[in-house]
Design a protein around this motif. Structure first.
Motif, short mmCIF file in Angstrom:
data_model
loop_
_atom_site.label_atom_id
_atom_site.label_comp_id
_atom_site.label_asym_id
_atom_site.label_seq_id
_atom_site.Cartn_x
_atom_site.Cartn_y
_atom_site.Cartn_z
N THR A 207 1.05 -1.26 -0.06
CA THR A 207 -0.08 0.01 0.10
C THR A 207 0.83 1.29 -0.10
N VAL A 208 1.75 1.49 0.72
CA VAL A 208 2.45 2.55 1.01
C VAL A 208 3.56 2.83 -0.10
N SER A 209 4.22 1.63 -0.23
CA SER A 209 5.25 1.97 -1.27
C SER A 209 4.85 2.02 -2.45
N PRO A 210 3.93 1.67 -3.19
CA PRO A 210 3.15 1.96 -4.61
C PRO A 210 2.46 3.10 -4.48
N LEU A 211 2.14 3.82 -3.40
CA LEU A 211 1.74 5.12 -3.45
C LEU A 211 3.02 6.36 -3.65
N LEU A 212 4.18 5.77 -3.15
CA LEU A 212 5.29 6.67 -3.16
C LEU A 212 5.87 6.38 -4.64
N ASN A 213 5.60 5.40 -5.39
CA ASN A 213 6.40 5.25 -6.62
C ASN A 213 5.98 6.57 -7.48
N PRO A 214 4.91 6.94 -7.84
CA PRO A 214 4.72 8.08 -8.96
C PRO A 214 5.67 9.33 -8.26
N PHE A 215 5.88 9.43 -6.92
CA PHE A 215 6.65 10.54 -6.70
C PHE A 215 8.19 10.10 -6.86
N ILE A 216 8.65 8.92 -6.73
CA ILE A 216 9.97 8.47 -6.75
C ILE A 216 10.36 8.47 -8.27
N TYR A 217 9.42 8.05 -9.15
CA TYR A 217 9.98 8.29 -10.45
C TYR A 217 9.53 9.51 -11.06
N CYS A 218 8.95 10.53 -10.37
CA CYS A 218 9.16 11.78 -10.88
C CYS A 218 10.13 12.80 -10.38
N LEU A 219 11.08 12.16 -9.55
CA LEU A 219 12.04 12.91 -9.18
C LEU A 219 13.11 13.53 -10.11
N ARG A 220 13.23 12.83 -11.24
CA ARG A 220 14.07 13.46 -12.39
C ARG A 220 13.20 14.40 -13.47
N ASN A 221 12.06 14.34 -13.27
CA ASN A 221 11.51 15.20 -14.22
C ASN A 221 11.56 16.58 -13.95
N GLN A 222 11.99 17.29 -15.01
CA GLN A 222 12.35 18.79 -14.82
C GLN A 222 11.09 19.49 -14.84
N LEU A 223 10.07 19.32 -15.41
CA LEU A 223 8.61 19.95 -14.93
C LEU A 223 8.26 19.76 -13.65
N VAL A 224 8.55 18.51 -13.15
CA VAL A 224 7.87 18.35 -11.75
C VAL A 224 8.78 19.39 -10.95
N HIS A 225 10.23 19.46 -11.17
CA HIS A 225 11.22 20.24 -10.28
C HIS A 225 10.55 21.89 -10.46
N THR A 226 10.09 22.16 -11.55
CA THR A 226 9.81 23.54 -11.89
C THR A 226 8.58 23.78 -11.01
N VAL A 227 7.50 22.90 -11.20
CA VAL A 227 6.37 22.94 -10.50
C VAL A 227 6.37 23.09 -8.88
N CYS A 228 7.26 21.99 -8.30
CA CYS A 228 7.70 22.18 -7.00
C CYS A 228 8.52 23.46 -6.43
#
Length: 245
Positions: A207-228
């Protein structure tokens, strides 16, 4: 996750935790089959990163769509060949316990508690299968990242090393969470008597680990960096305005 979470949510919403024998066995079979496939696929992903970083010029010729399909089919074939015998053996034993599972899904440990026969040999064989699966996957992953680390350290530019590390960071984190939880839960010759620990680890793994997966795989996304970064700046500006007011 798809075999555990929907049934768990249905039980919570209905406030009734009953499950039929056939559905329970089906959940257990799907859980272990898909879990074994995922474990092997994570090892295959590590070899993909090894080829991409250590042999970048030969990568398109080595990792062709046909090779990718063959590796995925090999993961499925290994899981489907190794596990059905264990399932058939377990389901052939007599269940005469209180019919109450001390778990939130049909894992092997609570089901073994309900069998009124000697399960020591079954637990030993299951332990050996888990050792082989996890050991092979862990060795492939460790060897791949060992070669990757050796290659990265030989890169002359710091930018190249940083880019290579960022390519592997999300996968390393997911592998650590998945392999670590599986090792704690199943690399034990005696599966019974550890339900308290296994339930906590299983909840994190399913339950917890799959919920974290989208955030983990988005760590390298530049658009996600910009939005954050924009959200943090807006939050800082809003807090400063409120403080002034």
């Amino acid at each position: 996750t798809s075999t555990v979470s929907p049934q768990m949510l249905a039980h919570l919403l209905a406030a009734r935790g009953a499950i039929s024998r056939h559905r329970c066995f089906a959940q257990m079979i799907l859980y272990f089959t898909l879990g074994a496939v995922e474990t092997l696929l994570l090892a295959v992903m590590s070899t993909d990163r090894f080829l991409a970083i250590c042999w970048p010029l030969r990568y398109p010729a080595l990792m062709t769509p046909r090779v990718c399909s063959s590796l995925v089919l090999a993961c499925w074939a290994a899981s489907l060949l190794a596990l059905p015998g264990l399932f058939a053996w377990m389901l052939s034993l007599p269940f005469c316990g209180p019919r109450v599972l001390n778990h939130f899904f049909c894992d092997s440990s609570p089901l073994l508690e309900l069998i009124c026969a000697d399960t020591r040999l079954l637990q030993l064989v299951a332990f050996l299968v888990a050792v082989c699966t996890l050991l092979i996957a862990t060795l492939i992953t460790a060897l791949s990242y060992g070669c990757i680390l050796s290659t990265i350290l030989r890169l002359p530019a710091a930018g190249g090393r940083s880019k290579a590390f960022s390519t592997c960071s999300s996968h390393i984190l997911v592998v650590s969470l998945t392999y670590g939880s599986c090792i704690i839960m199943y690399l034990n010759p005696t599966q019974t008597g550890r339900l308290g620990l296994n339930k906590g680890i299983a909840f994190f793994n399913t339950t917890v680990s799959p919920l974290l997966n989208p955030f983990i795989y988005c760590l390298r996304n530049q658009l996600v960096h910009t939005v954050c970064r924009d959200l943090l700046l807006r939050g800082r500006e809003l807090s400063s305005k409120l403080f002034r007011a």
